[in-house]
Motif scaffolding. Structure first.
Motif, PDB file in Angstrom:
ATOM      1  N   ILE A   1       0.827  -1.212   0.000  1.00 31.77           N
ATOM      2  CA  ILE A   1       0.000   0.000   0.000  1.00 31.77           C
ATOM      3  C   ILE A   1       0.862   1.263   0.000  1.00 31.77           C
ATOM      4  CG2 ILE A   1      -1.777   1.278   1.280  1.00 31.77           C
ATOM      5  CD1 ILE A   1      -2.989  -1.493   1.967  1.00 31.77           C
TER       6      ILE A   1
ATOM      7  N   GLN B   1       0.774   4.143  -2.857  1.00 26.97           N
ATOM      8  CA  GLN B   1       0.556   5.562  -2.516  1.00 26.97           C
ATOM      9  C   GLN B   1       1.654   6.420  -3.112  1.00 26.97           C
ATOM     10  OE1 GLN B   1       0.220   4.919   1.734  1.00 26.97           O
ATOM     11  NE2 GLN B   1      -1.972   5.340   1.710  1.00 26.97           N
TER      12      GLN B   1
ATOM     13  N   GLY C   1      -6.664  -6.142  -6.845  1.00 33.46           N
ATOM     14  CA  GLY C   1      -7.652  -6.436  -5.811  1.00 33.46           C
ATOM     15  C   GLY C   1      -7.504  -5.497  -4.634  1.00 33.46           C
ATOM     16  N   VAL C   2      -6.271  -5.280  -4.223  1.00 30.80           N
ATOM     17  CA  VAL C   2      -6.010  -4.392  -3.088  1.00 30.80           C
ATOM     18  C   VAL C   2      -6.272  -2.937  -3.486  1.00 30.80           C
ATOM     19  CG1 VAL C   2      -4.225  -3.494  -1.538  1.00 30.80           C
ATOM     20  CG2 VAL C   2      -4.377  -5.955  -1.980  1.00 30.80           C
TER      21      VAL C   2
ATOM     22  N   PHE D   1      -9.816  -1.853  -3.751  1.00 31.54           N
ATOM     23  CA  PHE D   1     -10.554  -1.885  -2.481  1.00 31.54           C
ATOM     24  C   PHE D   1     -10.551  -0.513  -1.821  1.00 31.54           C
ATOM     25  CE2 PHE D   1     -10.903  -2.508   2.100  1.00 31.54           C
ATOM     26  CZ  PHE D   1     -12.009  -3.339   2.185  1.00 31.54           C
ATOM     27  N   TYR D   2      -9.441   0.190  -1.958  1.00 33.87           N
ATOM     28  CA  TYR D   2      -9.289   1.470  -1.266  1.00 33.87           C
ATOM     29  C   TYR D   2      -9.675   2.642  -2.159  1.00 33.87           C
ATOM     30  CZ  TYR D   2      -6.804  -1.347   2.128  1.00 33.87           C
ATOM     31  OH  TYR D   2      -6.495  -2.294   3.054  1.00 33.87           O
ATOM     32  N   ALA D   3     -10.435   3.570  -1.564  1.00 31.45           N
ATOM     33  CA  ALA D   3     -10.975   4.693  -2.335  1.00 31.45           C
ATOM     34  C   ALA D   3      -9.890   5.623  -2.866  1.00 31.45           C
ATOM     35  CB  ALA D   3     -11.941   5.483  -1.460  1.00 31.45           C
ATOM     36  N   GLN D   4      -8.730   5.604  -2.236  1.00 26.61           N
ATOM     37  CA  GLN D   4      -7.689   6.567  -2.581  1.00 26.61           C
ATOM     38  C   GLN D   4      -7.132   6.376  -3.993  1.00 26.61           C
ATOM     39  OE1 GLN D   4      -4.157   6.165  -0.194  1.00 26.61           O
ATOM     40  NE2 GLN D   4      -3.488   8.240  -0.590  1.00 26.61           N
ATOM     41  N   PHE D   5      -7.094   5.127  -4.471  1.00 21.09           N
ATOM     42  CA  PHE D   5      -6.379   4.867  -5.724  1.00 21.09           C
ATOM     43  C   PHE D   5      -7.233   5.106  -6.948  1.00 21.09           C
ATOM     44  CE2 PHE D   5      -4.319   2.183  -2.494  1.00 21.09           C
ATOM     45  CZ  PHE D   5      -3.145   2.900  -2.430  1.00 21.09           C
TER      46      PHE D   5
ATOM     47  N   CYS E   1     -15.465  12.725   4.625  1.00 17.95           N
ATOM     48  CA  CYS E   1     -15.294  13.715   5.684  1.00 17.95           C
ATOM     49  C   CYS E   1     -13.887  14.283   5.627  1.00 17.95           C
ATOM     50  CB  CYS E   1     -15.530  13.111   7.066  1.00 17.95           C
ATOM     51  SG  CYS E   1     -15.552  14.342   8.379  1.00 17.95           S
TER      52      CYS E   1
ATOM     53  N   ASP F   1     -15.330   8.234  10.782  1.00 20.15           N
ATOM     54  CA  ASP F   1     -16.692   8.593  11.101  1.00 20.15           C
ATOM     55  C   ASP F   1     -16.994  10.003  10.589  1.00 20.15           C
ATOM     56  OD1 ASP F   1     -18.934   9.487  12.399  1.00 20.15           O
ATOM     57  OD2 ASP F   1     -18.338   8.826  14.384  1.00 20.15           O
TER      58      ASP F   1
ATOM     59  N   ARG G   1      -5.503   8.362   8.766  1.00 19.99           N
ATOM     60  CA  ARG G   1      -6.153   8.653   7.482  1.00 19.99           C
ATOM     61  C   ARG G   1      -5.277   9.566   6.631  1.00 19.99           C
ATOM     62  NH1 ARG G   1     -11.547  11.654   7.767  1.00 19.99           N
ATOM     63  NH2 ARG G   1     -11.968  10.631   5.807  1.00 19.99           N
ATOM     64  N   ALA G   2      -5.210   9.245   5.349  1.00 22.00           N
ATOM     65  CA  ALA G   2      -4.451  10.097   4.436  1.00 22.00           C
ATOM     66  C   ALA G   2      -5.153  11.438   4.223  1.00 22.00           C
ATOM     67  CB  ALA G   2      -4.268   9.392   3.099  1.00 22.00           C
TER      68      ALA G   2
ATOM     69  N   TYR H   1      -5.895  13.457   6.385  1.00 23.95           N
ATOM     70  CA  TYR H   1      -5.460  14.394   7.418  1.00 23.95           C
ATOM     71  C   TYR H   1      -4.002  14.798   7.207  1.00 23.95           C
ATOM     72  CZ  TYR H   1      -9.602  13.306  10.321  1.00 23.95           C
ATOM     73  OH  TYR H   1     -10.865  13.170  10.831  1.00 23.95           O
TER      74      TYR H   1
ATOM     75  N   GLU I   1      -0.162   5.321   6.445  1.00 20.08           N
ATOM     76  CA  GLU I   1      -1.279   6.133   5.978  1.00 20.08           C
ATOM     77  C   GLU I   1      -2.385   5.249   5.434  1.00 20.08           C
ATOM     78  OE1 GLU I   1      -0.389   9.458   3.415  1.00 20.08           O
ATOM     79  OE2 GLU I   1       1.511   9.733   4.439  1.00 20.08           O
ATOM     80  N   GLY I   2      -3.587   5.468   5.931  1.00 18.62           N
ATOM     81  CA  GLY I   2      -4.743   4.732   5.434  1.00 18.62           C
ATOM     82  C   GLY I   2      -5.012   5.146   3.995  1.00 18.62           C
ATOM     83  N   ALA I   3      -5.739   4.304   3.264  1.00 17.78           N
ATOM     84  CA  ALA I   3      -5.943   4.613   1.853  1.00 17.78           C
ATOM     85  C   ALA I   3      -7.411   4.854   1.537  1.00 17.78           C
ATOM     86  CB  ALA I   3      -5.383   3.484   0.994  1.00 17.78           C
ATOM     87  N   GLY I   4      -8.164   5.233   2.570  1.00 20.88           N
ATOM     88  CA  GLY I   4      -9.543   5.606   2.317  1.00 20.88           C
ATOM     89  C   GLY I   4     -10.504   4.441   2.366  1.00 20.88           C
ATOM     90  N   ALA I   5     -10.631   3.808   3.518  1.00 21.89           N
ATOM     91  CA  ALA I   5     -11.637   2.771   3.702  1.00 21.89           C
ATOM     92  C   ALA I   5     -12.101   2.848   5.146  1.00 21.89           C
ATOM     93  CB  ALA I   5     -11.070   1.393   3.391  1.00 21.89           C
TER      94      ALA I   5
ATOM     95  N   VAL J   1     -13.971   0.946   6.856  1.00 23.05           N
ATOM     96  CA  VAL J   1     -13.971  -0.315   7.594  1.00 23.05           C
ATOM     97  C   VAL J   1     -12.623  -0.570   8.279  1.00 23.05           C
ATOM     98  CG1 VAL J   1     -13.299  -1.784   5.654  1.00 23.05           C
ATOM     99  CG2 VAL J   1     -14.722  -2.730   7.466  1.00 23.05           C
ATOM    100  N   CYS J   2     -11.564   0.095   7.812  1.00 21.03           N
ATOM    101  CA  CYS J   2     -10.244  -0.108   8.410  1.00 21.03           C
ATOM    102  C   CYS J   2     -10.137   0.445   9.826  1.00 21.03           C
ATOM    103  CB  CYS J   2      -9.148   0.482   7.537  1.00 21.03           C
ATOM    104  SG  CYS J   2      -8.898  -0.493   6.057  1.00 21.03           S
TER     105      CYS J   2
ATOM    106  N   SER K   1      -4.945  -4.246   6.528  1.00 22.31           N
ATOM    107  CA  SER K   1      -4.469  -3.135   5.718  1.00 22.31           C
ATOM    108  C   SER K   1      -2.979  -2.884   5.941  1.00 22.31           C
ATOM    109  CB  SER K   1      -5.296  -1.897   6.053  1.00 22.31           C
ATOM    110  OG  SER K   1      -4.833  -0.797   5.340  1.00 22.31           O
TER     111      SER K   1
ATOM    112  N   ARG L   1      -6.442  -6.375   1.347  1.00 24.44           N
ATOM    113  CA  ARG L   1      -7.723  -5.673   1.374  1.00 24.44           C
ATOM    114  C   ARG L   1      -8.177  -5.568   2.833  1.00 24.44           C
ATOM    115  NH1 ARG L   1     -10.778  -6.352  -3.637  1.00 24.44           N
ATOM    116  NH2 ARG L   1     -12.730  -6.545  -2.508  1.00 24.44           N
ATOM    117  N   GLY L   2      -8.678  -4.405   3.193  1.00 27.76           N
ATOM    118  CA  GLY L   2      -9.041  -4.193   4.597  1.00 27.76           C
ATOM    119  C   GLY L   2     -10.351  -4.850   4.964  1.00 27.76           C
TER     120      GLY L   2
ATOM    121  N   LYS M   1     -21.869   2.019   1.077  1.00 21.23           N
ATOM    122  CA  LYS M   1     -20.691   2.242   0.222  1.00 21.23           C
ATOM    123  C   LYS M   1     -19.427   1.712   0.882  1.00 21.23           C
ATOM    124  CE  LYS M   1     -22.052   6.459  -2.138  1.00 21.23           C
ATOM    125  NZ  LYS M   1     -22.912   7.074  -1.118  1.00 21.23           N
TER     126      LYS M   1
END
Lengths: 159, 623
Positions: free
Chosen positions: A27, A31, A61-62, A65-69, A123, B221, B259-260, B262, B299-303, B305-306, B315, B320-321, B472
């Motif tokens: 990941i 990034q 697949g990975v 899954f993540y919204a960032q990519f 958010c 959240d 979180r990315a 931030y 850094e999280g990648a925007g999920a 559920v993580c 993750s 996959r998270g 979502k």
């Protein structure tokens, strides 16, 4: 890595080279690739696959899954409309509708001239100043449908 | 544990702090959290720098984190030699000369934009900042440094008793720390409220060659920003908490999963970690003890559920998270199969203060089962929005009306716990905020998002919003969550559009039960809460949509119409210009026409008529 992939050059190639080859680096390297190239290219996925010894399928697949990519080249300016709860109850939905109409694109798309990307985000963490919109790195607080129109007009004029 | 090096450093830091206090130089503090910057703090800071340069005043401008009352931003504080710091609110660049001018020229303290001072007692009729209605009822333990110190300066943290908790922890040893945390009654601040000491003790008991500590800063959240503010305003408190936790459970490696979205918090954290390393508080043999610890930012990648612990671990491992079944709990088998403790930012940020002042002291706040204080992001339709910290057990009414200043339109509901939480109506206003009472009422404490809505917010639309969010963000592993939430959203959309039948409401309730019981992780298990709680407490509003095809809050797009009142319209053409679809037409000075078939109900015309046009109320929205 026996043969260097021609697609991965410069900063990204160095980052790949510096990898220890652990799965946990997947990941962060994706990034990094997106930060350098703006999006994830098939050639990049191939290069990462060889370096980390993870199949391309698995990497997609990975990554999906993540919204960032993202897998398409980005526009020159990136508009993020925040639709967190606070922004939602303060009218974020209407700001999105206006922006959509004004740019003629839906979320996740880029304007035909490559000028703007439109994204809805969950958010941005500035909930007390909702509704919030981010244009590239700049955050705009307490937005209204009128303010967003003004910002878009100004931005188009500046180009 | 007494470390000569740290003592030395602290002495220098304290001397430096006193020097600052006694400085002959004016200080300007700008609240530059993400929220402050969004409100325009950078522009205000620039204006201040330019003004002072033009006046030839050598002042120091310091960026501090968020102090809490976001509705007052941008905040600019002025400290002149020998006087307490005075805070000014809503300072736009154009206001800067009017505020700084009198200070520089030695005039009276300017009164416009004045918020309060940070000194003691009364001062020429200026209130104390912490006596403002929003701040007075608060108890600031975790947030004690936020907005007051420069988050990038470890010395300022040290000068305010920073890292004394860690010294104490190394002195007490792991068993002593566990005892202290147990006495404090601290429970996980991420939402579930699991006793922190028990999690730590479980991990510590495992026989393993490697243990991990993870700080969960994946604050996904929507409507909550407590963790972001704490990291931006006082990153060292969180890091000190991590050091204490790691030394207790025996972890040598740690991660901050953030979180990315931030970027400023990440930057502050990186700086703080670098300072920590320089000070010898990170790495091998910390403070000369046999405790070694190092940490990495992930850094999280925007999920969303993580935020769930097992998904977070997946993750970090580069997968996959997606959550897995528990047990085994991460404290037994977590990251790479090793015992792992995952704590929320606020939990860790509280730990140093407990060590420093004792578990008993901390347990003196709060209720019997919910001890201590909790931060909340108070947002939505309240007058005073921002970040607050209150003792647990405070009634909702006090938080919403005394601290938040109430709502402009009549209060309708408060959503606690974000998309996993529930919506509580007016009858619950006297409910004490703690883990048990909120759960009994059908909401949850969650990480601390409190979203207040008034008569202008449609409850059905809000339930649809939350379900749409969880739908979502569902990772797709469990069918009830993946498919069930989708059907729930469809039913709620039908209600919002006025296409639903009464039987749909029963279906929604039934489906909610299935999703709740058939999902593996908390995301799915709590996803139906917003729909179920609103159905329970606001059923008449659902019925109005279904039977009367009417949205009482005039929000749901398909149930409202925009109309121009010809008797009011002066034909000023402002609305014609802003309408993005060309739905409004008409010659100047004559009442305009609105073509409903072209109208996308974006509110542009309504707003411009209210704020910019001559008539002011020629456009109405009706249901």
């Amino acid at each position: 890595m026996t043969k260097r992939d021609p697609a991965a050059t410069g900063e990204l190639a160095e980052a790949l080279e510096a990898c220890a080859g652990n799965r946990g680096e997947l990941i962060p390297i994706l990034q990094k690739a997106q930060a350098v190239e703006g999006f994830i290219r098939p050639e990049t996925v191939r290069a990462i696959s060889r370096r980390l010894k993870v199949t391309e399928n698995e990497i997609y697949g990975v990554a999906t899954f993540y919204a960032q990519f993202r897998f398409h080249p980005p526009g020159r300016h990136h508009i993020k409309i925040c639709l967190g709860t606070a922004c939602h109850v303060r009218g974020g939905e209407q700001i999105l509708a206006t922006t959509r109409e004004k740019l003629g694109i839906d979320t996740g798309q880029t304007t035909p001239d490559g000028e703007f990307d439109l994204e809805r985000v969950a958010c941005l963490g500035c909930c007390a100043l909702a509704p919030v919109v981010a244009l590239d790195d700049k955050f705009y607080s307490q937005m209204s449908v009128l303010k967003i129109q003004g910002i878009l007009d100004e931005q188009s004029r500046a180009e | 544990m007494n470390s000569p090096a740290l003592n030395d450093r602290r002495r220098r830091a304290e001397a430096g702090w006193q020097e600052l206090e006694a400085s002959r130089q004016p200080f300007i503090y700008v609240g530059a959290g993400s929220c402050g910057l969004a409100a325009g703090a950078a522009e205000t800071q620039k204006a201040a720098a330019e003004f002072l340069a033009a006046k030839g005043v050598a002042a120091r401008i310091v960026q501090v984190g968020c102090i809490g009352p976001c509705y007052l931003e941008p905040l600019m504080d002025v400290r002149m030699p020998g006087r307490p710091r005075i805070s000014y609110a809503n300072v736009a660049p154009k206001d800067v000369p009017g505020i700084l001018g009198p200070f520089v020229d030695g005039g009276a303290v300017p009164k416009s934009h004045l918020a309060g001072h940070f000194g003691e007692g009364d001062m020429d009729g200026i209130p104390r900042f912490f006596d403002l209605p929003m701040l007075k009822p608060q108890v600031r333990i975790v947030l004690r440094n936020c907005g007051l110190i420069d988050p990038d300066e470890i010395d300022q943290y040290l000068a305010r008793d920073g890292y004394r908790g860690l010294e104490k922890a190394l002195e007490l040893g792991p068993e002593g720390v566990l005892e202290e945390i147990k006495r404090s009654g601290l429970r996980g601040r991420g939402g579930a409220g699991f006793p922190t000491w028990r999690k730590w003790a479980t991990c510590r008991e495992q026989d393993a060659d490697q243990r991990y500590l993870i700080c969960n800063a994946d604050e996904g959240d929507p409507g909550a920003f407590m963790n972001r503010s704490l990291i931006e305003g006082d990153p060292h408190a969180v890091l000190e908490g991590m050091l204490i936790a790691a030394s207790t459970i025996g972890a040598t490696r740690g991660y901050v999963y953030i979180r990315a979205e931030y970027p400023l918090a990440i930057r502050r954290l990186k700086t703080a970690i670098a300072r920590l390393r320089e000070a010898g508080l990170l790495g091998a043999n910390i403070l000369g003890s046999d405790f070694s610890f190092d940490l990495t930012i992930k850094e999280g990648a925007g999920a969303f559920v993580c935020g769930e612990e097992t998904a977070l671990i997946a993750s970090i491992e580069g997968r996959r998270g997606m959550p897995r079944t528990r047990p085994p709990f991460p404290a037994i088998s977590g990251l790479r199969g090793k015992p792992t403790v995952i704590n929320n930012v606020e939990t860790l940020g509280t730990v140093p203060h407990i060590l420093r002042r004792g578990g008993e002291w901390y347990a003196g706040f709060g209720t019997e089962k919910s001890k201590g204080t909790k931060t909340f992001s108070l947002v939505g339709k309240v007058r005073r929005t921002g970040l607050i910290e209150v003792p647990l057990g405070m009634p909702l009414r006090e938080v919403i009306f005394d601290i938040g200043g109430g709502t402009q339109k009549p209060f309708k509901a408060v959503q606690s716990g974000g998309p996993s939480g529930g919506c509580l109506s007016e009858e619950f206003l006297d409910l004490p905020i703690d883990y048990e009472h909120l759960a009994q009422a059908g909401a949850i404490m969650g990480s601390g998002g409190l979203i207040v809505v008034d008569a202008d917010t449609c409850i059905v639309d809000m339930a649809r919003y939350f379900l749409g969010f969880t739908q979502k963000e569902s990772c797709g592993k469990c069918v009830p969550c993946r498919v069930g939430t989708r059907h729930m959203v469809e039913i709620l959309e039908k209600v919002c559009d006025g296409r639903a039948e009464l039987s749909d409401l029963d279906k929604l309730e039934k489906l909610g039960g299935v999703v709740r019981s058939g999902s593996l992780c908390a995301l799915g298990a709590t996803a139906p809460n917003p729909a179920l709680s609103t159905l329970k407490y606001f059923r008449p509003e659902f019925i109005a949509h279904v039977k009367d095809h009417r949205c009482p809050a005039v929000t749901c797009k398909n149930l409202v119409v925009y109309r121009i009142r010809p008797e009011k319209c002066t034909g000023c053409q402002r609305c014609v210009k802003v309408c993005p679809t060309g739905a409004i037409t008409g010659p100047r000075s004559e009442p305009h026409n609105l073509d409903p078939s072209k109208c996308i109900k974006c509110r542009s015309c309504y707003e411009i008529c209210r704020f910019d046009a001559i008539a002011g109320d020629a456009i109405v929205i009706e249901s």
